[in-house]
Design a protein around this motif. Structure first.
Motif, PDB file in Angstrom:
ATOM      1  N   GLN A  30       0.785  -1.146  -0.003  1.00 41.88           N
ATOM      2  CA  GLN A  30       0.071  -0.064   0.158  1.00 41.88           C
ATOM      3  C   GLN A  30       1.022   1.155   0.177  1.00 41.88           C
ATOM      4  O   GLN A  30       1.528   1.660   1.036  1.00 41.88           O
ATOM      5  N   TYR A  31       1.038   2.228  -1.020  1.00 47.93           N
ATOM      6  CA  TYR A  31       1.623   3.119  -1.089  1.00 47.93           C
ATOM      7  C   TYR A  31       0.787   4.290  -0.646  1.00 47.93           C
ATOM      8  O   TYR A  31      -0.281   4.188  -0.303  1.00 47.93           O
ATOM      9  N   SER A  32       1.460   5.350  -0.248  1.00 51.26           N
ATOM     10  CA  SER A  32       1.066   6.428   0.442  1.00 51.26           C
ATOM     11  C   SER A  32      -0.630   6.951  -0.351  1.00 51.26           C
ATOM     12  O   SER A  32      -0.526   7.257  -1.329  1.00 51.26           O
ATOM     13  N   GLN A  60      -3.091   5.222  -1.123  1.00 50.80           N
ATOM     14  CA  GLN A  60      -3.420   4.450  -2.491  1.00 50.80           C
ATOM     15  C   GLN A  60      -4.183   3.097  -2.026  1.00 50.80           C
ATOM     16  O   GLN A  60      -3.880   2.849  -0.630  1.00 50.80           O
ATOM     17  N   GLU A  70      11.218   4.659  -4.147  1.00 46.56           N
ATOM     18  CA  GLU A  70       9.725   4.482  -4.441  1.00 46.56           C
ATOM     19  C   GLU A  70       9.350   3.091  -3.739  1.00 46.56           C
ATOM     20  O   GLU A  70       7.994   2.756  -3.902  1.00 46.56           O
ATOM     21  N   ASP A  71      10.057   2.274  -3.156  1.00 43.51           N
ATOM     22  CA  ASP A  71       9.769   1.185  -2.481  1.00 43.51           C
ATOM     23  C   ASP A  71       9.097   1.590  -1.126  1.00 43.51           C
ATOM     24  O   ASP A  71       8.623   0.729  -0.442  1.00 43.51           O
ATOM     25  N   SER A  72       9.330   2.753  -0.422  1.00 38.53           N
ATOM     26  CA  SER A  72       8.829   3.242   0.545  1.00 38.53           C
ATOM     27  C   SER A  72       7.161   3.130   0.804  1.00 38.53           C
ATOM     28  O   SER A  72       6.328   3.647  -0.216  1.00 38.53           O
ATOM     29  N   ALA A  73       6.593   2.115   1.621  1.00 36.05           N
ATOM     30  CA  ALA A  73       5.297   1.892   1.620  1.00 36.05           C
ATOM     31  C   ALA A  73       4.942   1.028   2.896  1.00 36.05           C
ATOM     32  O   ALA A  73       5.923   0.597   3.659  1.00 36.05           O
ATOM     33  N   TYR A 119       3.620  -2.592   3.903  1.00 33.61           N
ATOM     34  CA  TYR A 119       3.638  -4.085   3.248  1.00 33.61           C
ATOM     35  C   TYR A 119       2.948  -5.082   4.236  1.00 33.61           C
ATOM     36  O   TYR A 119       3.172  -4.945   5.304  1.00 33.61           O
ATOM     37  N   ARG A 147       5.766  -0.803   7.729  1.00 43.09           N
ATOM     38  CA  ARG A 147       6.056   0.218   7.135  1.00 43.09           C
ATOM     39  C   ARG A 147       7.548   0.400   6.784  1.00 43.09           C
ATOM     40  O   ARG A 147       8.417   0.576   7.703  1.00 43.09           O
TER      41      ARG A 147
END
Lengths: 115, 111
Positions: free
Chosen positions: B38-40, B42, B80-83, B85, B106
């Motif tokens: 789950q990205y910020s 989204q 861009e992998d920051s999310a 999981y 996170r």
């Protein structure tokens, strides 16, 4: 092909008020689900449905009711909202056949605050 | 009881470093496991499932039945992998397929 959609996106309720969250999917999926997402607790299943006209309880069903009158829609109702129901609600759907069998597809979420 | 445990709530690594997100499960049958991301702001989306044995966005995960684990790995982390999981386990009961989720990790990738 919109996938899974949810309305509304945001809602603020007062304690004791009622509301219905609508989930719609256009993928002809048999299974549909409602989850709530709370910090530190992951996603917890509220109710689910294996087909039109059928529903079942999940892990945290108290205070919620659901209906699946049409295959593409799954409604989540709060009859008398409580502050403990403040959460982000996600709907999901999945199919029991095909290459992506059992993969759940999620809606964008509804952020609900109960004051 | 069926359970998924992600022991790290927060994980922070530097860009270019390897990353491993841990997932352990408890299930008496033959498990089917997923990683969702789950990205910020989204929606959750499937990252990978163990039966596909794919590599998605450079991530891989191997099911280890002996250790009851399904850790997610990437050799070189990107910003861009920051999310968030989530590891999830499929349960099939009473004609239904349900997912049991872990608490989530996170991941933050520092530049």
């Amino acid at each position: 092909n919109a996938g899974v959609t949810q309305t509304p996106k945001f809602r603020v309720l007062k304690t004791g008020q009622s509301m219905t969250l609508l989930c719609a999917q256009d993928m002809n999926h048999e299974y549909m689900y409602w989850y709530r997402q709370d910090p530190g607790m992951g996603l917890r299943l509220i109710h689910y449905s294996v087909g039109e006209g059928t529903t079942a309880k999940g892990e945290v069903p108290d205070g919620y009711n659901v209906s699946r009158l049409k295959k593409q829609n799954f409604l989540l109702g709060l009859e008398s909202a409580a502050p403990s129901q403040t959460s982000v609600y996600f709907c999901a759907s999945s199919s029991d056949s095909g290459r992506n069998r059992y993969t759940q597809y999620f809606g964008p979420g509804t952020r609900l605050t109960v004051l | 009881a069926q359970r998924v445990t992600q022991p790290e709530k927060l994980l922070s690594v530097f860009k270019g470093a390897p990353v491993e997100l841990k997932c352990n499960y408890s299930y008496s049958g033959s498990p089917e496991l997923f990683w969702y991301v789950q990205y910020s702001r989204q929606r959750l989306q499937l990252l990978l499932r163990h039966i596909s044995r794919e590599s998605i966005k450079g991530f891989t995960a191997d099911l280890n039945k002996g250790e009851t684990s399904f850790h997610l790995k990437k050799p070189f982390a990107q910003e861009e992998d920051s999310a968030m999981y989530y590891c999830a386990l499929t349960l099939r009961t009473q004609g239904a397929q349900k997912l049991v989720f872990g608490q989530g990790t996170r991941l933050t990738i520092n530049p």
